[in-house]
Design an enzyme around this catalytic site. Structure first.
Site, mmCIF file in Angstrom:
data_model
loop_
_atom_site.group_PDB
_atom_site.id
_atom_site.type_symbol
_atom_site.label_atom_id
_atom_site.label_comp_id
_atom_site.label_asym_id
_atom_site.label_seq_id
_atom_site.Cartn_x
_atom_site.Cartn_y
_atom_site.Cartn_z
ATOM 1 N N GLY A 87 -77.535 48.336 -45.400
ATOM 2 C CA GLY A 87 -77.414 46.952 -45.866
ATOM 3 C C GLY A 87 -76.849 46.914 -47.279
ATOM 4 C CD GLN A 89 -78.677 44.395 -53.558
ATOM 5 O OE1 GLN A 89 -79.031 45.358 -54.226
ATOM 6 N NE2 GLN A 89 -77.722 43.572 -53.953
ATOM 7 C CB SER A 90 -78.197 50.501 -48.859
ATOM 8 O OG SER A 90 -78.492 51.871 -48.725
ATOM 9 C CG ASN A 91 -82.786 51.550 -53.031
ATOM 10 O OD1 ASN A 91 -82.416 50.940 -54.027
ATOM 11 N ND2 ASN A 91 -83.869 51.192 -52.332
ATOM 12 C CB VAL A 93 -75.087 52.690 -49.608
ATOM 13 C CG1 VAL A 93 -73.630 52.517 -49.998
ATOM 14 C CG2 VAL A 93 -75.235 52.667 -48.092
#
Ligand code: PLP
Length: 343
Positions: A87, A89-91, A93
């Site tokens: 998503g 807001q992925s940490n 990624v």
């Protein structure tokens, strides 16, 4: 389960460490501290915090642990591009984008849905790190999975050597990074004389839990796992965790089969959905901020702490004298959006 002697633990630990390839991105061990003010306020067992939020690389968090192993694997395979997704807001990624830069590689990030209106939180950082961002234009989270494969194939066709990391970083290689976390914390506990009865953590795509499950099993530690799902129904995620733990054990050369029944998952704290702040989560974030001066995140740790607080209230931890809450990080998401949920 019989308790292994410390000497046996040390020897197994050394053997496992030696078998796991890793590129050092973070500085370990992260600190393990006792949260007395929090405990005084809420009651329940003595509570300690494992500060994986203080991993500084690429704004940190537990995803760095898995990436250290995956990056070593990618480099060994001669890859020049990391392709992953999740998503907006992925940490995971965001940390992958930083790992790629560190290793002199490219990174392609696949997000479900449409490009967002705001460039904030993790997404802002990921862009600053130079990752190429693609959108599936489909709100089904699973749309990321096929996109990762298709984009990697396309890039390979253009002469790139891609290394695919599944959505959220949930794969057996990544799990090994969390096995190392168990070894690290066990050493720390021995040194500090901290003997926890239970480990409390947030559960997303399952890689972290799988690593803790496997590590605890290999060292025969008497630690129970209390995991709060922030994304999927417990049943669905139990299967995924058992599968990941079994695959990771295989990578280490152990024939261990984990079953769904080995994976206890607590539900009830997802709120309106993955990545959407909940009222209980907000209250938990506020409580930790104002007792210990420590920030949790709205997507993972805030909801896991909300679960723990509820458990304490219901006396579910009455048989425990000491627990360790794994603060897995994720603070950049706290700075996404207008913060309306805090009002
Ligand atoms: C990803 C993540 C988790 C959960 O990890 P999974 O391996 O996906 O279950 C917990 N906390 C934070 C901050 C995370 O980014």
């Amino acid at each position: 389960m019989s308790k292994k002697t410390r000497r046996a633990q040390a020897s197994i630990s050394a053997d496992i460490i030696q078998r796991i390839p890793r590129v050092a991105l973070g500085e370990f061990p992260t600190s393990l501290i006792v949260a007395n003010k929090l405990q005084k306020k809420i009651g329940g067992p003595e509570i300690w915090l494992k500060r994986d939020d203080l991993i500084s690389f690429g704004l940190g968090g537990n995803k760095v642990r898995g990436l250290e192993v995956m990056l070593a694997d990618a480099l060994a395979k001669g890859a020049d591009t990391l392709v992953t997704g999740a998503g907006i807001q992925s940490n995971h990624v965001r940390a992958t984008a930083a790992a790629a830069v560190y290793a002199g590689m490219h990174c392609t990030a696949v997000y479900w849905g449409e490009p967002p209106l705001n460039n904030d939180g993790n997404y802002r950082v990921t862009q600053m790190l130079g990752a190429e961002c693609e959108f599936t234009r489909d709100n089904d989270r699973a749309s990321v999975d096929t996109f990762i494969v298709n984009i990697a194939n396309k890039l390979n066709g253009q002469g790139r050597r891609t290394y695919q990391i599944p959505r959220g970083g949930a794969c057996a290689m990544g799990v090994l990074g969390h096995v190392l976390a168990v070894i690290e914390m066990n050493k720390q506990c021995n040194k500090l004389g901290c003997e926890p009865d239970a480990i409390v953590l947030a559960l997303g795509s399952g890689g972290t839990y799988a690593g803790w499950l496997l590590g605890i099993k290999l060292l025969e530690l008497p630690w129970k796992l209390e995991a709060y799902s922030v994304s999927r129904e417990p049943k669905e995620v139990s299967y995924q965790v058992a599968k990941l733990a079994t695959e990771a054990a295989e990578l280490l050369g152990y024939d261990l089969k984990f079953k769904m029944e080995d994976v206890l998952v607590q539900g009830g704290f997802i709120g309106d959905g993955y990545g959407l702040p909940s009222i209980e989560g907000k209250q938990a974030i506020e409580l930790l901020a104002r007792t210990e001066g420590i920030l949790l995140d709205p997507t993972y740790t805030g909801k896991a702490m909300a679960g723990y607080l509820d458990g304490v209230k219901r006396d579910e931890f009455k048989d425990y004298s000491k627990v360790i809450f794994i603060h897995t990080g994720g603070e950049p998401a706290f700075f996404a959006g207008d913060g309306h949920w805090l009002q």
